[in-house]
Design a protein around this motif. Structure first.
Motif, PDB file in Angstrom:
ATOM      1  N   ASP A 154     -69.326  -2.263  -1.879  1.00  0.00           N
ATOM      2  CA  ASP A 154     -68.854  -3.283  -2.817  1.00  0.00           C
ATOM      3  C   ASP A 154     -68.054  -4.362  -2.087  1.00  0.00           C
ATOM      4  OD1 ASP A 154     -69.991  -2.137  -5.011  1.00  0.00           O
ATOM      5  OD2 ASP A 154     -68.177  -1.127  -5.720  1.00  0.00           O
ATOM      6  N   LYS A 155     -67.840  -5.465  -2.783  1.00  0.00           N
ATOM      7  CA  LYS A 155     -67.012  -6.531  -2.232  1.00  0.00           C
ATOM      8  C   LYS A 155     -65.555  -6.087  -2.184  1.00  0.00           C
ATOM      9  CE  LYS A 155     -70.079 -10.186  -3.914  1.00  0.00           C
ATOM     10  NZ  LYS A 155     -70.212 -11.375  -4.788  1.00  0.00           N
ATOM     11  N   GLN A 156     -64.790  -6.714  -1.297  1.00  0.00           N
ATOM     12  CA  GLN A 156     -63.421  -6.268  -1.053  1.00  0.00           C
ATOM     13  C   GLN A 156     -62.564  -6.290  -2.308  1.00  0.00           C
ATOM     14  OE1 GLN A 156     -62.452  -4.891   1.766  1.00  0.00           O
ATOM     15  NE2 GLN A 156     -60.453  -4.431   0.869  1.00  0.00           N
ATOM     16  N   HIS A 157     -62.680  -7.344  -3.118  1.00  0.00           N
ATOM     17  CA  HIS A 157     -61.848  -7.422  -4.319  1.00  0.00           C
ATOM     18  C   HIS A 157     -62.243  -6.352  -5.328  1.00  0.00           C
ATOM     19  CE1 HIS A 157     -65.309  -9.774  -5.823  1.00  0.00           C
ATOM     20  NE2 HIS A 157     -64.895  -9.406  -7.027  1.00  0.00           N
ATOM     21  N   GLU A 158     -63.538  -5.983  -5.351  1.00  0.00           N
ATOM     22  CA  GLU A 158     -63.982  -4.928  -6.253  1.00  0.00           C
ATOM     23  C   GLU A 158     -63.437  -3.578  -5.800  1.00  0.00           C
ATOM     24  OE1 GLU A 158     -68.176  -5.493  -5.898  1.00  0.00           O
ATOM     25  OE2 GLU A 158     -68.299  -6.747  -7.699  1.00  0.00           O
ATOM     26  N   ILE A 159     -63.409  -3.380  -4.486  1.00  0.00           N
ATOM     27  CA  ILE A 159     -62.850  -2.140  -3.933  1.00  0.00           C
ATOM     28  C   ILE A 159     -61.372  -2.022  -4.265  1.00  0.00           C
ATOM     29  CG2 ILE A 159     -62.283  -0.927  -1.789  1.00  0.00           C
ATOM     30  CD1 ILE A 159     -64.874  -1.993  -0.599  1.00  0.00           C
ATOM     31  N   GLN A 160     -60.646  -3.133  -4.121  1.00  0.00           N
ATOM     32  CA  GLN A 160     -59.214  -3.113  -4.401  1.00  0.00           C
ATOM     33  C   GLN A 160     -58.938  -2.822  -5.873  1.00  0.00           C
ATOM     34  OE1 GLN A 160     -56.695  -3.102  -2.240  1.00  0.00           O
ATOM     35  NE2 GLN A 160     -58.301  -3.069  -0.689  1.00  0.00           N
ATOM     36  N   ASP A 161     -59.755  -3.396  -6.748  1.00  0.00           N
ATOM     37  CA  ASP A 161     -59.593  -3.119  -8.178  1.00  0.00           C
ATOM     38  C   ASP A 161     -59.799  -1.637  -8.469  1.00  0.00           C
ATOM     39  OD1 ASP A 161     -59.066  -5.761  -8.690  1.00  0.00           O
ATOM     40  OD2 ASP A 161     -61.100  -6.260  -9.362  1.00  0.00           O
ATOM     41  N   GLU A 162     -60.798  -1.062  -7.809  1.00  0.00           N
ATOM     42  CA  GLU A 162     -61.102   0.352  -8.036  1.00  0.00           C
ATOM     43  C   GLU A 162     -59.991   1.242  -7.477  1.00  0.00           C
ATOM     44  OE1 GLU A 162     -63.036   3.496  -9.651  1.00  0.00           O
ATOM     45  OE2 GLU A 162     -63.319   1.349  -9.980  1.00  0.00           O
ATOM     46  N   ILE A 163     -59.443   0.853  -6.339  1.00  0.00           N
ATOM     47  CA  ILE A 163     -58.336   1.618  -5.755  1.00  0.00           C
ATOM     48  C   ILE A 163     -57.143   1.620  -6.696  1.00  0.00           C
ATOM     49  CG2 ILE A 163     -56.583   1.577  -3.926  1.00  0.00           C
ATOM     50  CD1 ILE A 163     -58.766   0.760  -1.981  1.00  0.00           C
ATOM     51  N   GLU A 164     -56.854   0.475  -7.304  1.00  0.00           N
ATOM     52  CA  GLU A 164     -55.743   0.391  -8.255  1.00  0.00           C
ATOM     53  C   GLU A 164     -55.961   1.319  -9.440  1.00  0.00           C
ATOM     54  OE1 GLU A 164     -54.950  -3.586  -9.435  1.00  0.00           O
ATOM     55  OE2 GLU A 164     -54.556  -4.306  -7.394  1.00  0.00           O
ATOM     56  N   ASP A 165     -57.210   1.391  -9.911  1.00  0.00           N
ATOM     57  CA  ASP A 165     -57.514   2.291 -11.025  1.00  0.00           C
ATOM     58  C   ASP A 165     -57.352   3.750 -10.601  1.00  0.00           C
ATOM     59  OD1 ASP A 165     -58.040   0.231 -12.754  1.00  0.00           O
ATOM     60  OD2 ASP A 165     -60.206   0.243 -12.419  1.00  0.00           O
ATOM     61  N   MET A 166     -57.806   4.064  -9.375  1.00  0.00           N
ATOM     62  CA  MET A 166     -57.711   5.448  -8.899  1.00  0.00           C
ATOM     63  C   MET A 166     -56.267   5.876  -8.682  1.00  0.00           C
ATOM     64  SD  MET A 166     -60.878   6.293  -6.346  1.00  0.00           S
ATOM     65  CE  MET A 166     -60.766   4.824  -5.320  1.00  0.00           C
ATOM     66  N   GLU A 167     -55.407   4.922  -8.347  1.00  0.00           N
ATOM     67  CA  GLU A 167     -53.999   5.258  -8.152  1.00  0.00           C
ATOM     68  C   GLU A 167     -53.350   5.748  -9.443  1.00  0.00           C
ATOM     69  OE1 GLU A 167     -51.624   3.004  -4.841  1.00  0.00           O
ATOM     70  OE2 GLU A 167     -52.644   1.552  -6.098  1.00  0.00           O
ATOM     71  N   GLU A 168     -53.940   5.370 -10.556  1.00  0.00           N
ATOM     72  CA  GLU A 168     -53.394   5.763 -11.847  1.00  0.00           C
ATOM     73  C   GLU A 168     -53.879   7.136 -12.296  1.00  0.00           C
ATOM     74  OE1 GLU A 168     -54.464   2.627 -14.446  1.00  0.00           O
ATOM     75  OE2 GLU A 168     -53.141   1.153 -13.520  1.00  0.00           O
ATOM     76  N   VAL A 169     -54.831   7.714 -11.531  1.00  0.00           N
ATOM     77  CA  VAL A 169     -55.336   9.043 -11.851  1.00  0.00           C
ATOM     78  C   VAL A 169     -54.303  10.079 -11.417  1.00  0.00           C
ATOM     79  CG1 VAL A 169     -57.146  10.745 -11.422  1.00  0.00           C
ATOM     80  CG2 VAL A 169     -57.733   8.319 -11.618  1.00  0.00           C
ATOM     81  N   ILE A 170     -53.905  10.925 -12.321  1.00  0.00           N
ATOM     82  CA  ILE A 170     -52.849  11.904 -12.056  1.00  0.00           C
ATOM     83  C   ILE A 170     -53.425  13.309 -12.119  1.00  0.00           C
ATOM     84  CG2 ILE A 170     -50.629  12.801 -12.836  1.00  0.00           C
ATOM     85  CD1 ILE A 170     -50.174  10.045 -14.133  1.00  0.00           C
ATOM     86  N   ASP A 171     -53.132  14.089 -11.105  1.00  0.00           N
ATOM     87  CA  ASP A 171     -53.565  15.483 -11.070  1.00  0.00           C
ATOM     88  C   ASP A 171     -52.773  16.267 -12.120  1.00  0.00           C
ATOM     89  OD1 ASP A 171     -54.181  18.099 -10.524  1.00  0.00           O
ATOM     90  OD2 ASP A 171     -54.001  17.912  -8.345  1.00  0.00           O
ATOM     91  N   PRO A 172     -53.435  16.818 -13.132  1.00  0.00           N
ATOM     92  CA  PRO A 172     -52.704  17.544 -14.187  1.00  0.00           C
ATOM     93  C   PRO A 172     -51.949  18.756 -13.660  1.00  0.00           C
ATOM     94  CG  PRO A 172     -55.078  17.891 -14.376  1.00  0.00           C
ATOM     95  CD  PRO A 172     -54.888  16.802 -13.382  1.00  0.00           C
ATOM     96  N   PHE A 173     -52.423  19.332 -12.539  1.00  0.00           N
ATOM     97  CA  PHE A 173     -51.727  20.477 -11.960  1.00  0.00           C
ATOM     98  C   PHE A 173     -50.342  20.062 -11.455  1.00  0.00           C
ATOM     99  CE2 PHE A 173     -50.813  23.641  -8.624  1.00  0.00           C
ATOM    100  CZ  PHE A 173     -50.928  24.797  -9.392  1.00  0.00           C
ATOM    101  N   GLU A 174     -50.259  18.848 -10.885  1.00  0.00           N
ATOM    102  CA  GLU A 174     -48.962  18.346 -10.442  1.00  0.00           C
ATOM    103  C   GLU A 174     -48.034  18.132 -11.632  1.00  0.00           C
ATOM    104  OE1 GLU A 174     -48.928  14.957  -7.948  1.00  0.00           O
ATOM    105  OE2 GLU A 174     -50.199  15.827  -6.407  1.00  0.00           O
ATOM    106  N   VAL A 175     -48.608  17.636 -12.727  1.00  0.00           N
ATOM    107  CA  VAL A 175     -47.813  17.443 -13.940  1.00  0.00           C
ATOM    108  C   VAL A 175     -47.285  18.791 -14.430  1.00  0.00           C
ATOM    109  CG1 VAL A 175     -47.850  16.670 -16.345  1.00  0.00           C
ATOM    110  CG2 VAL A 175     -49.096  15.381 -14.604  1.00  0.00           C
TER     111      VAL A 175
END
Length: 368
Positions: free
Chosen positions: A185-206
């Motif tokens: 993907d293009k760099q800006h698309e990758i960065q957008d996806e990384i930002e979304d993935m950063e919001e994914v929280i492991d429920p086990f950690e919670v």
């Protein structure tokens, strides 16, 4: 700004609705809010607090890290205070890659489509970021886990949850077609996806965080109950506790002229030696003088081992005095440690509910 909903609060801070909701829910006890009927609404202060939390997140701190900062120091009041806190908390990890910086290198390491173990991936990422052994094994100040390994674990969960990698066997991973597409993907698309993935929280950690929180709340309640009970109850508690910990039979002295000895317990089942106990149900701190007095009582008994337990805490002078003793050993147990031991050894508590977390058994699906 007037009162706004949780969705508007997420937008005001710059998070997506789903990501913002997760963070707001996690820090709900610290974000100002107003309840109108069944609706929870937020204001300018709510935005300010959540923005600071977001800044801490963007600087590489996990939810757990941020929660510890807030519990210890409260919500920072301004950017100056924020910078100072971040510098102190993050000083031991500033030269390590953040989770967002690991995501794409992780995918590139396994981009040939073959399967790789988590150990191999970690070794390769160590090389990618040119980390020393000290950097790779460095842990948080009050933790045992490596900072680098913890961040890789977070990345691995996010990539798996987003279907960019799959776990094909125990701790063995393979890039998916979606993962390969992301790399193209293009760099800006990758960065957008990384930002979304950063919001994914492991429920086990919670769950771990909530478990720690429940345990701390229970410990506080235990000490409160001990302080409310008759002062003799603490003497019985410490004898029962040490017996539960595997020591031999014990007894309360039951004397007023015991020289500070409240209980005696056998060091082992055979009673080859005795351990002498003192209990203080106090609110004030225990100073050196009281520990020194207990030490003298041990000398009068010809004893070499003692345990001093209190519902409060010991001063620095008391701790240093006990540590310097040469001819005998005195173990100091404060209220917090006492409560934790009572929880661990089921003294004054019972099981409310059990939760069993299971994981897939990959060997079950292997061909014979």
């Amino acid at each position: 700004m007037g009162l706004i909903t949780k969705t508007k609060l997420s937008e005001a801070v710059g998070w997506s609705e789903s990501g913002g909701r997760r963070w707001i829910n996690f820090f709900k006890d610290y974000i100002p809010h107003t309840k109108k009927g069944d609706t929870i609404l937020y204001n300018d202060n709510s935005v300010k607090v959540l923005k600071i939390i977001k800044q801490l997140s963007e600087n590489g701190l996990t939810q757990k890290d941020i929660l510890e900062i807030i519990k210890e120091k409260g919500i920072p009041k301004d950017i100056t205070e924020f910078s100072s806190i971040f510098k102190n908390v993050n000083s031991n990890s500033s030269d390590l890659p953040l989770s967002r910086e690991i995501m794409i290198p992780f995918l590139k390491v396994i981009s040939d489509g073959k399967t790789y173990t988590s150990t191999y991936i970690t070794d390769e990422l160590t090389k990618v970021f040119n980390l020393t052994e000290e950097q790779r094994t460095r842990s948080y100040e009050n933790g045992k886990d490596s900072i680098f390994i913890t961040r890789i674990r977070q990345v691995r969960y996010s990539l798996k949850k987003s279907n960019y990698i799959e776990e094909v066997s125990q701790s063995t991973y393979q890039i998916t077609q979606n993962g390969l597409s992301l790399l193209n993907d293009k760099q800006h698309e990758i960065q957008d996806e990384i930002e979304d993935m950063e919001e994914v929280i492991d429920p086990f950690e919670v769950m771990e965080d909530k478990f720690d929180e429940l345990r701390k709340d229970l410990a506080k309640s235990i000490i409160q109950q001990v302080k409310k009970a008759h002062w003799k109850k603490l003497e019985h508690i410490i004898v029962e506790l040490l017996m539960a910990m595997g020591y031999g039979d014990g007894r309360i002295t039951g004397k007023t002229n015991d020289g500070g000895i409240d209980g005696i317990i056998k060091e082992d089942k055979l009673g080859l030696d005795n351990i002498y106990l003192q209990a203080k149900r106090w609110d004030n701190s225990i100073g050196r003088e009281l520990v020194q007095s207990f030490s003298g009582a041990l000398d009068d008994m010809g004893a070499k081992k003692g345990v001093f337990i209190t519902t409060s805490h010991f001063t620095k002078g008391a701790i240093e005095y006990a540590e310097r003793l040469q001819s005998k050993k005195i173990v100091l147990i404060d209220g917090e440690a006492l409560a934790k031991l009572m929880i661990d050894y089921d003294i004054g508590v019972n099981v409310k509910e059990k939760f069993v977390v299971k994981k897939i058994d990959f060997s079950y699906f292997d061909e014979e």
